[in-house]
Design an enzyme around this catalytic site. Sequence first.
Site, PDB file in Angstrom:
ATOM      1  N   ASN A 147      14.326  12.816  10.897  1.00  0.00           N
ATOM      2  CA  ASN A 147      15.136  11.656  10.501  1.00  0.00           C
ATOM      3  C   ASN A 147      14.692  11.099   9.145  1.00  0.00           C
ATOM      4  OD1 ASN A 147      12.754  10.421  11.108  1.00  0.00           O
ATOM      5  ND2 ASN A 147      13.604   8.899  12.519  1.00  0.00           N
ATOM      6  N   THR A 168       9.323   9.338   7.454  1.00  0.00           N
ATOM      7  CA  THR A 168       8.153   9.441   6.559  1.00  0.00           C
ATOM      8  C   THR A 168       8.146  10.786   5.828  1.00  0.00           C
ATOM      9  OG1 THR A 168       6.760  10.360   8.328  1.00  0.00           O
ATOM     10  CG2 THR A 168       6.719   7.961   8.032  1.00  0.00           C
ATOM     11  N   ASP A 196      17.353  11.884  14.861  1.00  0.00           N
ATOM     12  CA  ASP A 196      16.203  11.151  15.377  1.00  0.00           C
ATOM     13  C   ASP A 196      15.782  11.781  16.706  1.00  0.00           C
ATOM     14  OD1 ASP A 196      14.470   9.375  16.624  1.00  0.00           O
ATOM     15  OD2 ASP A 196      15.453   7.610  15.765  1.00  0.00           O
ATOM     16  N   LEU A 213      18.427  15.800  20.242  1.00  0.00           N
ATOM     17  CA  LEU A 213      17.891  17.022  19.626  1.00  0.00           C
ATOM     18  C   LEU A 213      19.068  17.926  19.299  1.00  0.00           C
ATOM     19  CD1 LEU A 213      14.825  17.678  21.944  1.00  0.00           C
ATOM     20  CD2 LEU A 213      14.786  16.898  19.569  1.00  0.00           C
ATOM     21  N   ARG A 252      15.701  23.682  29.931  1.00  0.00           N
ATOM     22  CA  ARG A 252      17.067  24.241  30.002  1.00  0.00           C
ATOM     23  C   ARG A 252      17.137  25.665  29.462  1.00  0.00           C
ATOM     24  NH1 ARG A 252      19.042  19.400  28.367  1.00  0.00           N
ATOM     25  NH2 ARG A 252      19.584  20.006  26.255  1.00  0.00           N
ATOM     26  N   ALA A 308       2.397  18.494  19.035  1.00  0.00           N
ATOM     27  CA  ALA A 308       1.360  18.078  18.081  1.00  0.00           C
ATOM     28  C   ALA A 308       0.680  16.825  18.607  1.00  0.00           C
ATOM     29  CB  ALA A 308       1.994  17.807  16.714  1.00  0.00           C
ATOM     30  N   TYR A 341      -0.136   4.544  18.317  1.00  0.00           N
ATOM     31  CA  TYR A 341      -0.240   5.986  18.029  1.00  0.00           C
ATOM     32  C   TYR A 341      -1.067   6.685  19.105  1.00  0.00           C
ATOM     33  CZ  TYR A 341      -1.075  10.230  15.219  1.00  0.00           C
ATOM     34  OH  TYR A 341      -1.141  11.531  14.756  1.00  0.00           O
ATOM     35  N   ARG A 381      -3.558   7.760   3.998  1.00  0.00           N
ATOM     36  CA  ARG A 381      -4.682   8.518   4.540  1.00  0.00           C
ATOM     37  C   ARG A 381      -5.706   8.771   3.438  1.00  0.00           C
ATOM     38  NH1 ARG A 381      -1.347  12.635   8.490  1.00  0.00           N
ATOM     39  NH2 ARG A 381       0.305  12.352   6.964  1.00  0.00           N
TER      40      ARG A 381
HETATM   41  P1  NAD Z   1       4.259  13.263   8.308  1.00  0.00           P
HETATM   42  O1  NAD Z   1       4.505  11.811   8.348  1.00  0.00           O
HETATM   43  O2  NAD Z   1       4.163  13.923   6.986  1.00  0.00           O
HETATM   44  O3  NAD Z   1       5.358  14.055   9.145  1.00  0.00           O
HETATM   45  C1  NAD Z   1       5.988  13.532  10.277  1.00  0.00           C
HETATM   46  C2  NAD Z   1       7.472  13.883  10.197  1.00  0.00           C
HETATM   47  O4  NAD Z   1       8.127  13.416  11.389  1.00  0.00           O
HETATM   48  C3  NAD Z   1       8.175  13.194   9.010  1.00  0.00           C
HETATM   49  O5  NAD Z   1       8.967  14.117   8.317  1.00  0.00           O
HETATM   50  C4  NAD Z   1       9.050  12.117   9.678  1.00  0.00           C
HETATM   51  O6  NAD Z   1      10.198  11.792   8.923  1.00  0.00           O
HETATM   52  C5  NAD Z   1       9.340  12.789  11.000  1.00  0.00           C
HETATM   53  N1  NAD Z   1       9.714  11.830  12.061  1.00  0.00           N
HETATM   54  C6  NAD Z   1       9.044  10.721  12.450  1.00  0.00           C
HETATM   55  N2  NAD Z   1       9.694  10.119  13.456  1.00  0.00           N
HETATM   56  C7  NAD Z   1      10.810  10.880  13.711  1.00  0.00           C
HETATM   57  C8  NAD Z   1      11.875  10.792  14.641  1.00  0.00           C
HETATM   58  N3  NAD Z   1      11.971   9.786  15.510  1.00  0.00           N
HETATM   59  N4  NAD Z   1      12.833  11.757  14.619  1.00  0.00           N
HETATM   60  C9  NAD Z   1      12.768  12.783  13.737  1.00  0.00           C
HETATM   61  N5  NAD Z   1      11.783  12.917  12.821  1.00  0.00           N
HETATM   62  C10 NAD Z   1      10.805  11.977  12.813  1.00  0.00           C
HETATM   63  O7  NAD Z   1       2.920  13.520   9.166  1.00  0.00           O
HETATM   64  P2  NAD Z   1       2.115  14.862   9.416  1.00  0.00           P
HETATM   65  O8  NAD Z   1       0.733  14.645   8.984  1.00  0.00           O
HETATM   66  O9  NAD Z   1       2.865  16.020   8.894  1.00  0.00           O
HETATM   67  O10 NAD Z   1       2.102  14.919  11.011  1.00  0.00           O
HETATM   68  C11 NAD Z   1       2.925  15.833  11.735  1.00  0.00           C
HETATM   69  C12 NAD Z   1       2.552  15.795  13.206  1.00  0.00           C
HETATM   70  O11 NAD Z   1       1.189  16.224  13.362  1.00  0.00           O
HETATM   71  C13 NAD Z   1       2.633  14.403  13.836  1.00  0.00           C
HETATM   72  O12 NAD Z   1       3.111  14.521  15.153  1.00  0.00           O
HETATM   73  C14 NAD Z   1       1.207  13.926  13.823  1.00  0.00           C
HETATM   74  O13 NAD Z   1       0.962  12.983  14.837  1.00  0.00           O
HETATM   75  C15 NAD Z   1       0.454  15.230  14.060  1.00  0.00           C
HETATM   76  N6  NAD Z   1      -0.923  15.152  13.552  1.00  0.00           N
HETATM   77  C16 NAD Z   1      -1.176  15.264  12.217  1.00  0.00           C
HETATM   78  C17 NAD Z   1      -2.494  15.152  11.778  1.00  0.00           C
HETATM   79  C18 NAD Z   1      -2.861  15.297  10.318  1.00  0.00           C
HETATM   80  O14 NAD Z   1      -4.045  15.158   9.994  1.00  0.00           O
HETATM   81  N7  NAD Z   1      -1.952  15.567   9.417  1.00  0.00           N
HETATM   82  C19 NAD Z   1      -3.519  14.934  12.682  1.00  0.00           C
HETATM   83  C20 NAD Z   1      -3.206  14.806  14.033  1.00  0.00           C
HETATM   84  C21 NAD Z   1      -1.897  14.948  14.461  1.00  0.00           C
HETATM   85  N1  UDP Z   2     -10.400   5.401   4.577  1.00  0.00           N
HETATM   86  C1  UDP Z   2     -10.946   4.794   3.457  1.00  0.00           C
HETATM   87  N2  UDP Z   2     -10.114   4.430   2.429  1.00  0.00           N
HETATM   88  C2  UDP Z   2      -8.766   4.663   2.466  1.00  0.00           C
HETATM   89  C3  UDP Z   2      -8.213   5.308   3.604  1.00  0.00           C
HETATM   90  C4  UDP Z   2      -9.056   5.652   4.651  1.00  0.00           C
HETATM   91  O1  UDP Z   2     -12.161   4.563   3.384  1.00  0.00           O
HETATM   92  O2  UDP Z   2      -8.065   4.317   1.499  1.00  0.00           O
HETATM   93  C5  UDP Z   2     -11.284   5.798   5.695  1.00  0.00           C
HETATM   94  C6  UDP Z   2     -10.826   5.256   7.029  1.00  0.00           C
HETATM   95  O3  UDP Z   2     -11.419   3.983   7.261  1.00  0.00           O
HETATM   96  C7  UDP Z   2     -11.350   6.310   7.998  1.00  0.00           C
HETATM   97  C8  UDP Z   2     -11.314   7.592   7.180  1.00  0.00           C
HETATM   98  O4  UDP Z   2     -11.233   7.203   5.803  1.00  0.00           O
HETATM   99  O5  UDP Z   2     -12.679   6.022   8.379  1.00  0.00           O
HETATM  100  C9  UDP Z   2     -10.122   8.494   7.519  1.00  0.00           C
HETATM  101  O6  UDP Z   2      -8.976   7.698   7.451  1.00  0.00           O
HETATM  102  P1  UDP Z   2      -7.492   8.311   7.574  1.00  0.00           P
HETATM  103  O7  UDP Z   2      -6.551   7.167   7.556  1.00  0.00           O
HETATM  104  O8  UDP Z   2      -7.302   9.395   6.599  1.00  0.00           O
HETATM  105  O9  UDP Z   2      -7.487   9.030   9.006  1.00  0.00           O
HETATM  106  P2  UDP Z   2      -7.900   8.514  10.471  1.00  0.00           P
HETATM  107  O10 UDP Z   2      -8.546   7.174  10.397  1.00  0.00           O
HETATM  108  O11 UDP Z   2      -6.629   8.503  11.214  1.00  0.00           O
HETATM  109  O12 UDP Z   2      -8.856   9.547  10.929  1.00  0.00           O
END
Ligand code: NAD
Ligand code: UDP
Length: 313
Positions: A32, A35, A56, A61, A106, A114, A145, A186
Amino acid sequence: MISLVTGAAGFVGSHLCQALLREGHEVVGSDNLMTGDISNLSTILDDDRFRFIESDASETLPDLERVDIIFHFASPASPIDYAERPLSTLRVNSRGTELCCELAARHGARILYASTSEVYGDPLEHPQREDYFGNVNSIGPRSCYDEAKRYGEAVIAAYRRTAALDGRMVRIFNTYGPRMRRHDGRVVPTFINEALSGQPLTVFGDGTQTRSLCYVDDLIEAILRFAAIDDPAYWVVNIGNDEEVTVLEIARTISELCGVPMRIRHEPLPENDPRQRRPDLTRARALLKWRAHTPMSEGLARTIAWFKRAVPA
Ligand code: NAD
Ligand code: UDP
């Protein structure tokens, strides 16, 4: 194989779609664009085997004639993103996961969800093994979350038990790489953005808290291996890198790679920010014959190069 990827236009989802096409899958990607950004899919939008559908995942779906595997990756993922959209985050991991399970049931399809290291919360066991139940504050600022992902896991578990669904989950630990948004909050994109624009790096707390950073290509390789195994010995697997570093070390490495002296500005540590995090990867190594092989300095250098090329300041 026909795959459905929710969250296809996001950071991880777009890399996953690209890799699935390389493996010979037909891919339907839905998002959608909450992000994510359609430009993340620019290299595959013209591929005949790829179809993008804006929708969404909490509500609907794509209506597919056939699907063999569903990757449910839609969800806000950065602390800033989910704090801004707590209810959407809860919905896409609860109702959205249920819809994915219904669709998988289905079609007799496999589903790979994820999940996240956040299900362990601020862990009292270190490193974190898959059988650790976690330490999560159910009403704290991260709960939308953490609890959403725990509920999503429970949905998958329930469908496995009641509908014999082939449901699996990867608990992803902090992953970084090209296509992260400059302002997604992040640690890696924030520090790179600050270093490249000559600002001090914003370290929360004293910077001694730890994380273990995985380069996105390593994560994708593990996901593909897990998805391809028939009848795996485990259906919950930690994926990440087990090289644990402090936030200050991340700041130092990014400053060096950007060619700037390290300048730090401290801000208060956010509430419930996990003190330490490192995956126990014993299960992933045995099951997937895999390890994260990209050193942090190399993965960060590739990410910085991409930010310099692709992301306007
Ligand atoms: P991201 O924000 O880049 O990607 C998430 C995507 O989901 C985006 O494109 C967003 O538009 C889409 N989205 C959100 N809500 C939606 C909805 N209701 N319907 C359709 N699309 C929707 O984040 P990411 O880092 O790529 O994360 C992807 C997945 O991996 C997530 O489920 C996240 O929780 C999981 N994950 C990522 C990390 C990481 O470090 N990157 C760590 C743990 C888990
Ligand atoms: N963090 C930081 N400065 C920032 C963003 C994050 O010091 O601008 C720290 C945050 O407090 C955490 C770590 O970096 O301890 C990782 O943060 P992130 O948001 O990347 O991931 P998560 O907390 O979900 O592991």
